[in-house]
Design a protein around this motif. Structure first.
Motif, PDB file in Angstrom:
ATOM      1  N   UNK A  59       0.802  -1.238   0.000  1.00 51.54           N
ATOM      2  CA  UNK A  59       0.000   0.000   0.000  1.00 51.54           C
ATOM      3  C   UNK A  59       0.828   1.277   0.000  1.00 51.54           C
ATOM      4  N   UNK A  60       1.885   1.299   0.822  1.00 48.64           N
ATOM      5  CA  UNK A  60       2.709   2.512   0.890  1.00 48.64           C
ATOM      6  C   UNK A  60       3.440   2.747  -0.431  1.00 48.64           C
ATOM      7  N   UNK A  61       3.885   1.663  -1.058  1.00 45.20           N
ATOM      8  CA  UNK A  61       4.580   1.786  -2.351  1.00 45.20           C
ATOM      9  C   UNK A  61       3.623   2.272  -3.429  1.00 45.20           C
ATOM     10  N   UNK A  62       2.414   1.702  -3.441  1.00 49.75           N
ATOM     11  CA  UNK A  62       1.445   2.100  -4.450  1.00 49.75           C
ATOM     12  C   UNK A  62       1.063   3.563  -4.286  1.00 49.75           C
ATOM     13  N   UNK A  63       0.891   3.982  -3.041  1.00 47.64           N
ATOM     14  CA  UNK A  63       0.509   5.384  -2.814  1.00 47.64           C
ATOM     15  C   UNK A  63       1.621   6.313  -3.283  1.00 47.64           C
ATOM     16  N   UNK A  64       2.868   5.943  -3.020  1.00 44.30           N
ATOM     17  CA  UNK A  64       3.992   6.760  -3.497  1.00 44.30           C
ATOM     18  C   UNK A  64       4.039   6.773  -5.017  1.00 44.30           C
ATOM     19  N   UNK A  65       3.709   5.640  -5.627  1.00 48.70           N
ATOM     20  CA  UNK A  65       3.752   5.531  -7.089  1.00 48.70           C
ATOM     21  C   UNK A  65       2.757   6.468  -7.759  1.00 48.70           C
ATOM     22  N   UNK A  66       1.625   6.705  -7.123  1.00 46.46           N
ATOM     23  CA  UNK A  66       0.585   7.551  -7.734  1.00 46.46           C
ATOM     24  C   UNK A  66       0.573   8.945  -7.123  1.00 46.46           C
ATOM     25  N   UNK A  67       1.733   9.387  -6.670  1.00 47.98           N
ATOM     26  CA  UNK A  67       1.861  10.760  -6.212  1.00 47.98           C
ATOM     27  C   UNK A  67       1.096  11.073  -4.946  1.00 47.98           C
ATOM     28  N   UNK A  68       0.952  10.072  -4.045  1.00 44.83           N
ATOM     29  CA  UNK A  68       0.221  10.261  -2.786  1.00 44.83           C
ATOM     30  C   UNK A  68      -1.205  10.741  -3.018  1.00 44.83           C
ATOM     31  N   UNK A  69      -1.816  10.249  -4.083  1.00 43.33           N
ATOM     32  CA  UNK A  69      -3.223  10.557  -4.364  1.00 43.33           C
ATOM     33  C   UNK A  69      -4.057   9.356  -3.939  1.00 43.33           C
ATOM     34  N   UNK A  70      -4.751   9.441  -2.804  1.00 43.98           N
ATOM     35  CA  UNK A  70      -5.435   8.268  -2.247  1.00 43.98           C
ATOM     36  C   UNK A  70      -6.521   7.707  -3.144  1.00 43.98           C
ATOM     37  N   UNK A  71      -7.191   8.559  -3.938  1.00 46.17           N
ATOM     38  CA  UNK A  71      -8.249   8.051  -4.807  1.00 46.17           C
ATOM     39  C   UNK A  71      -7.706   7.130  -5.882  1.00 46.17           C
ATOM     40  N   UNK A  72      -6.417   7.278  -6.231  1.00 45.40           N
ATOM     41  CA  UNK A  72      -5.799   6.356  -7.171  1.00 45.40           C
ATOM     42  C   UNK A  72      -5.338   5.086  -6.459  1.00 45.40           C
ATOM     43  N   UNK A  73      -4.648   5.256  -5.347  1.00 44.22           N
ATOM     44  CA  UNK A  73      -4.099   4.106  -4.631  1.00 44.22           C
ATOM     45  C   UNK A  73      -5.187   3.181  -4.099  1.00 44.22           C
ATOM     46  N   UNK A  74      -6.346   3.740  -3.706  1.00 46.05           N
ATOM     47  CA  UNK A  74      -7.403   2.936  -3.107  1.00 46.05           C
ATOM     48  C   UNK A  74      -8.450   2.454  -4.109  1.00 46.05           C
ATOM     49  N   UNK A  75      -8.325   2.818  -5.366  1.00 49.49           N
ATOM     50  CA  UNK A  75      -9.309   2.405  -6.365  1.00 49.49           C
ATOM     51  C   UNK A  75      -9.284   0.885  -6.541  1.00 49.49           C
ATOM     52  N   UNK A  76     -10.419   0.282  -6.851  1.00 53.14           N
ATOM     53  CA  UNK A  76     -10.431  -1.172  -7.075  1.00 53.14           C
ATOM     54  C   UNK A  76      -9.457  -1.635  -8.156  1.00 53.14           C
ATOM     55  N   UNK A  77      -9.333  -0.826  -9.223  1.00 48.38           N
ATOM     56  CA  UNK A  77      -8.415  -1.183 -10.311  1.00 48.38           C
ATOM     57  C   UNK A  77      -7.693   0.063 -10.803  1.00 48.38           C
ATOM     58  N   UNK A  78      -6.411  -0.087 -11.059  1.00 49.01           N
ATOM     59  CA  UNK A  78      -5.639   0.934 -11.775  1.00 49.01           C
ATOM     60  C   UNK A  78      -5.226   0.346 -13.117  1.00 49.01           C
ATOM     61  N   UNK A  79      -5.753   0.900 -14.189  1.00 44.32           N
ATOM     62  CA  UNK A  79      -5.260   0.528 -15.515  1.00 44.32           C
ATOM     63  C   UNK A  79      -4.040   1.388 -15.819  1.00 44.32           C
ATOM     64  N   UNK A  80      -2.984   0.765 -16.300  1.00 46.23           N
ATOM     65  CA  UNK A  80      -1.711   1.453 -16.503  1.00 46.23           C
ATOM     66  C   UNK A  80      -1.302   1.309 -17.963  1.00 46.23           C
ATOM     67  N   UNK A  81      -0.971   2.448 -18.582  1.00 42.59           N
ATOM     68  CA  UNK A  81      -0.620   2.467 -20.001  1.00 42.59           C
ATOM     69  C   UNK A  81       0.895   2.637 -20.149  1.00 42.59           C
ATOM     70  N   UNK A  82       1.506   1.758 -20.934  1.00 42.27           N
ATOM     71  CA  UNK A  82       2.915   1.905 -21.301  1.00 42.27           C
ATOM     72  C   UNK A  82       3.007   1.890 -22.830  1.00 42.27           C
ATOM     73  N   UNK A  83       4.201   2.161 -23.345  1.00 45.29           N
ATOM     74  CA  UNK A  83       4.400   2.150 -24.800  1.00 45.29           C
ATOM     75  C   UNK A  83       5.639   1.341 -25.143  1.00 45.29           C
ATOM     76  N   UNK A  84       5.484   0.364 -26.023  1.00 41.68           N
ATOM     77  CA  UNK A  84       6.620  -0.388 -26.569  1.00 41.68           C
ATOM     78  C   UNK A  84       7.131   0.412 -27.764  1.00 41.68           C
ATOM     79  N   UNK A  85       8.194   1.173 -27.546  1.00 39.15           N
ATOM     80  CA  UNK A  85       8.653   2.140 -28.537  1.00 39.15           C
ATOM     81  C   UNK A  85       9.110   1.495 -29.844  1.00 39.15           C
TER      82      UNK A  85
END
Length: 354
Positions: A255-281
């Motif tokens: 939990x602490x790592x995830x919260x740090x990853x999303x800029x200490x924004x609790x609505x992101x860290x506590x959401x049921x799902x985080x969809x994450x977009x990356x790009x294969x350059x």
């Protein structure tokens, strides 16, 4: 007395042992000599031109040539006015943002191939350099096969497109309810799954999706950090369109790592799902050598994100896309290489809190 200084509409980098002056505003590059470099250092701020030497002296001659090439600019000149306007408009975003935008612009000197010639060019390229795969999988990892349901929309809250468009809002407060697996599976399949695959022996397979992709290269990959989904244990998943489901690739972040990853924004860290977009350059780079192609990748991430947001709204889910993130921490959570597959954005999903 005439004053000059180094122009601030350029960047410098080393290439093959040469120091390159890259004027991104006017799209010109020069290899600088050691003598030129020392003169640029001298004129790093406004100085009287004669301070470098009298006309006819070697250092003055170099300075005059640098002025002619707009590497040094005269106070009050058209170049000075242009630089002032640039810094007033873009200065607070830093040199990197200016460089990215203006270096990737194109002007009337650029020519583009017609469709037939373009196809021939890349068919020839594919003979010596086959295109990278348009999909990514982790075949050794366990997969939860999803069965997307798009024919019966009776359970969707807002199945009409216009209704979803006008009802979409950025939701930052979610209930503790878990998202049904079939709902998540349908959403990611709509956003990133194949409509069909066109096989081409000359240029490789093309995957057609709901969102457009420059050159049909499909560089965007979709991951899900799952906190609360019926039928899925909390973990990091990769959406594998080729396998038809969600591959469980890594454990859920603390939990602490995830919260740090999303800029200490609790609505992101506590959401049921985080969809994450990356790009294969590599996928886009194979097709487009121009710097402008990076814009195409960012645009595609926006297309897919909007598809996610509208689909979530249609289903009755709340959602919000965010880019105020700690890239390095999220990339570590996913286990991706930031050089070849950088993070672009995240979208939180969940039922809105009442």
């Amino acid at each position: 007395m005439e004053r000059v200084k180094v122009a601030e509409y350029a960047a410098m980098f080393w290439k093959g042992g040469d120091l390159i002056w890259d004027d991104y505003l006017h799209h010109r590059q020069f290899a600088l000599t050691a003598e030129s470099e020392s003169i640029l250092r001298w004129f790093s701020s406004w100085r009287i031109l004669s301070s470098i030497g009298a006309p006819g002296e070697i250092q003055r001659a170099i300075a005059d040539r640098l002025i002619d090439e707009k590497v040094l600019i005269r106070e009050g000149s058209a170049e000075h006015y242009e630089e002032t306007r640039l810094l007033d408009e873009w200065g607070s975003w830093g040199a990197g943002t200016r460089y990215h935008h203006f270096a990737s612009r194109t002007d009337e000197t650029v020519t583009y191939l017609d469709p037939a010639s373009d196809h021939m060019a890349f068919a020839d390229k594919a003979k010596s350099e086959p295109p990278p795969s348009p999909v990514k999988t982790f075949p050794e990892r366990p997969i939860t096969v999803t069965a997307p349901e798009v024919h019966d929309l009776s359970r969707w809250k807002r199945p009409a497109l216009v209704d979803a468009l006008f009802s979409r809002r950025s939701v930052r407060h979610y209930s503790r309810a878990a998202i049904p697996l079939d709902m998540l599976g349908t959403l990611v399949d709509i956003a990133a799954g194949p409509i069909d695959v066109i096989d081409n022996e000359e240029t490789g397979s093309v995957v057609r999706k709901t969102s457009p992709s420059a050159g049909a290269r499909s560089p965007i990959e979709l991951y899900a950090h799952v906190n609360r989904v019926h039928g899925l244990q909390p973990a990091v998943y990769h959406y594998a369109s080729a396998r038809g489901g969600l591959e469980r690739i890594r454990p859920a972040a603390r939990p602490a790592t995830l919260r740090r990853a999303v800029g200490d924004q609790p609505w992101l860290a506590d959401a049921p799902v985080l969809l994450i977009y990356t790009a294969v350059l590599q996928r886009t780079r194979w097709r487009f050598e121009s710097r402008r192609a990076y814009r195409d990748i960012l645009l595609e991430a926006g297309h897919i994100s909007q598809t996610v947001l509208l689909t979530a709204t249609a289903m009755g889910l709340g959602s919000v896309t965010a880019t105020a993130l700690c890239d390095s921490v999220i990339e570590q959570i996913l286990g991706v290489d930031p050089i070849s597959e950088p993070l672009l954005a995240v979208t939180a999903l969940g039922f809105p809190a009442t």
